[in-house]
Design a protein around this motif. Sequence first.
Motif, PDB file in Angstrom:
ATOM      1  N   VAL A 271       0.840  -1.141   0.051  1.00  0.00           N
ATOM      2  CA  VAL A 271       0.206   0.043   0.141  1.00  0.00           C
ATOM      3  C   VAL A 271       0.844   1.133   0.046  1.00  0.00           C
ATOM      4  CG1 VAL A 271      -1.847   1.039   1.240  1.00  0.00           C
ATOM      5  CG2 VAL A 271      -1.661  -1.630   1.531  1.00  0.00           C
ATOM      6  N   SER A 272       2.055   1.070   0.694  1.00  0.00           N
ATOM      7  CA  SER A 272       2.666   2.547   0.850  1.00  0.00           C
ATOM      8  C   SER A 272       3.611   2.716  -0.208  1.00  0.00           C
ATOM      9  CB  SER A 272       3.432   2.186   2.367  1.00  0.00           C
ATOM     10  OG  SER A 272       4.641   3.688   2.159  1.00  0.00           O
ATOM     11  N   TRP A 273       3.245   4.124  -0.790  1.00  0.00           N
ATOM     12  CA  TRP A 273       4.133   4.509  -1.690  1.00  0.00           C
ATOM     13  C   TRP A 273       5.188   5.795  -1.339  1.00  0.00           C
ATOM     14  CZ3 TRP A 273       5.208   2.496  -6.602  1.00  0.00           C
ATOM     15  CH2 TRP A 273       4.591   1.217  -6.895  1.00  0.00           C
ATOM     16  N   GLN A 274       5.207   5.832  -0.034  1.00  0.00           N
ATOM     17  CA  GLN A 274       5.587   7.250   0.694  1.00  0.00           C
ATOM     18  C   GLN A 274       7.233   6.997   0.498  1.00  0.00           C
ATOM     19  OE1 GLN A 274       3.978   9.782   0.780  1.00  0.00           O
ATOM     20  NE2 GLN A 274       1.784   8.896   1.165  1.00  0.00           N
ATOM     21  N   LYS A 275       7.817   5.698   0.691  1.00  0.00           N
ATOM     22  CA  LYS A 275       9.275   5.843   0.745  1.00  0.00           C
ATOM     23  C   LYS A 275       9.750   6.116  -0.757  1.00  0.00           C
ATOM     24  CE  LYS A 275      12.604   2.565   2.321  1.00  0.00           C
ATOM     25  NZ  LYS A 275      12.565   1.238   1.849  1.00  0.00           N
ATOM     26  N   LYS A 276      10.896   6.674  -1.009  1.00  0.00           N
ATOM     27  CA  LYS A 276      11.526   6.885  -1.994  1.00  0.00           C
ATOM     28  C   LYS A 276      12.069   5.429  -2.725  1.00  0.00           C
ATOM     29  CE  LYS A 276      12.698  11.704  -2.307  1.00  0.00           C
ATOM     30  NZ  LYS A 276      13.829  12.859  -2.502  1.00  0.00           N
ATOM     31  N   GLN A 277      12.313   5.420  -3.955  1.00  0.00           N
ATOM     32  CA  GLN A 277      12.766   3.853  -4.512  1.00  0.00           C
ATOM     33  C   GLN A 277      13.541   4.584  -5.733  1.00  0.00           C
ATOM     34  OE1 GLN A 277      11.132   1.060  -3.526  1.00  0.00           O
ATOM     35  NE2 GLN A 277       9.326   2.003  -2.610  1.00  0.00           N
TER      36      GLN A 277
ATOM     37  N   GLN B 257       0.138   7.248  -4.390  1.00  0.00           N
ATOM     38  CA  GLN B 257      -0.228   6.723  -3.139  1.00  0.00           C
ATOM     39  C   GLN B 257      -1.861   6.713  -3.130  1.00  0.00           C
ATOM     40  OE1 GLN B 257       1.488   5.721  -0.004  1.00  0.00           O
ATOM     41  NE2 GLN B 257      -0.359   4.742  -0.339  1.00  0.00           N
ATOM     42  N   GLU B 258      -2.465   7.780  -3.655  1.00  0.00           N
ATOM     43  CA  GLU B 258      -3.881   7.629  -3.537  1.00  0.00           C
ATOM     44  C   GLU B 258      -4.641   6.480  -4.398  1.00  0.00           C
ATOM     45  OE1 GLU B 258      -4.850  10.041  -1.539  1.00  0.00           O
ATOM     46  OE2 GLU B 258      -6.887   9.508  -1.898  1.00  0.00           O
TER      47      GLU B 258
ATOM     48  N   PHE C 290      -9.057  -3.318   3.299  1.00  0.00           N
ATOM     49  CA  PHE C 290      -9.335  -2.006   2.884  1.00  0.00           C
ATOM     50  C   PHE C 290      -8.438  -0.993   3.422  1.00  0.00           C
ATOM     51  CE2 PHE C 290     -13.144  -4.842   2.834  1.00  0.00           C
ATOM     52  CZ  PHE C 290     -13.291  -4.670   1.807  1.00  0.00           C
ATOM     53  N   PRO C 291      -7.529  -0.275   2.875  1.00  0.00           N
ATOM     54  CA  PRO C 291      -7.021   0.688   3.604  1.00  0.00           C
ATOM     55  C   PRO C 291      -7.592   1.986   3.922  1.00  0.00           C
ATOM     56  CG  PRO C 291      -5.961   0.287   1.129  1.00  0.00           C
ATOM     57  CD  PRO C 291      -7.334  -0.317   1.298  1.00  0.00           C
ATOM     58  N   ILE C 292      -7.202   2.839   4.731  1.00  0.00           N
ATOM     59  CA  ILE C 292      -8.095   3.957   5.328  1.00  0.00           C
ATOM     60  C   ILE C 292      -7.366   5.201   5.093  1.00  0.00           C
ATOM     61  CG2 ILE C 292      -9.690   2.811   6.840  1.00  0.00           C
ATOM     62  CD1 ILE C 292      -6.719   4.290   8.318  1.00  0.00           C
ATOM     63  N   GLY C 293      -6.084   5.277   4.519  1.00  0.00           N
ATOM     64  CA  GLY C 293      -5.375   6.292   4.108  1.00  0.00           C
ATOM     65  C   GLY C 293      -3.861   6.221   4.981  1.00  0.00           C
ATOM     66  N   GLU C 294      -3.244   7.463   5.498  1.00  0.00           N
ATOM     67  CA  GLU C 294      -2.566   7.331   6.497  1.00  0.00           C
ATOM     68  C   GLU C 294      -2.465   6.771   7.538  1.00  0.00           C
ATOM     69  OE1 GLU C 294       0.943   9.323   6.245  1.00  0.00           O
ATOM     70  OE2 GLU C 294       0.386   8.605   4.360  1.00  0.00           O
TER      71      GLU C 294
END
Length: 323
Positions: free
Chosen positions: A166-172, A181-182, A265-269
């Motif tokens: 789910v997490s795309w916040q960390k740089k790759q 992320q959305e 089901f993700p709920i955001g941050e």
Amino acid sequence: MEELFSSPDISDFPLSLHLAMIQDDVRMKAFSQALRQSITPQSIVIDIGTGTGILAFLAARYGARKVIGLDRGGLIREARRIKALNFADAPVTFHTKDVICDELPRAKADVLVCELLGNFGIDENVVEVLIRARTEMLKHGGVMIPRDLRLMMAPVQCTKAYRGAVSWQKKQWDIDFSPLQERAYNTVYQTSGEEVQLLAAPVVLAAIDFTTIEGPITVSRVSITFRRAGKLHGLSGWFRSTLGDDIVLDSGPDTVQTHWGQVFFPIGEPLSVKRGGRLEVEFKERLAGDEIRWSWSGEITPAEGAQAVLFNYRAIREFPGYL
Ligand SMILES: C[S@@+](CC[C@H](N)C(=O)[O-])C[C@H]1O[C@@H](n2cnc3c(N)ncnc32)[C@H](O)[C@@H]1O
């Protein structure tokens, strides 16, 4: 292991899924016990969505007078060959039928069996299929397997699944992918028990009695109170289904795992929550042709007196020729 490409005209369910279902002991034992419990030497059994024919064959093994297997997929030919190989003299027939669209056999069943349970119970259109099957093919007082379906939900901490999918916040590669992320939040994932920790007691999101239901459930709402502190990553969904007397099939995270796993089901941050905090959830389902649309929205109050955080996500799953 899943197929990348399937042989044409075999089935709208991948063969690897049929194998996983037959090798799922929890599923097989529950359906087998329920069939054994309801079948008498006088029984006519209709198996809806027979696939490989496994439940039809068990019905024959438990002494049914007549067994009819129906499926809209392309495995009927192989099911007949498996029958000839293993149950040559058994009173089992297979027919290509779409139980939603086609004219159905005139036969009336003493026992209707149907394993069209999706990862979140309803997502293989079991409700619509069983309403039509019950109305047109079940004798008065006949037995339905399954009898009911409860959609279960609980808020969960799910660090591994969240970071893994789910997490795309960390740089790759030192590149910021956060615009994805959305999209990742508007997605439903599959988890298996060991990845999730429940932050509250599970609640019943919807309860369906197949013996009486007349139409699909489209909207459900629940209120949940956190029982322990933790990091809230999202909501876990699964099902419980009564197949017979004292036979309940449970695909939850806190029991022996099945091939269904749970849906996430993700709920955001991710949010730190405290015991006593609250969560209101509204879940909607809409089926349109071969497309299923789910939305999950609501309000999280991480701790008593804290400011509420809103969430609102939706996802579409397409099943070409599947629903
Ligand atoms: C989950 S599989 C179960 C197969 C088998 N009964 C078992 O227990 O292993 C569901 C089967 O239902 C069939 N199916 C799905 N929708 C159907 C429909 N509307 N009419 C007839 N068969 C359907 C699929 O092709 C698939 O073979």
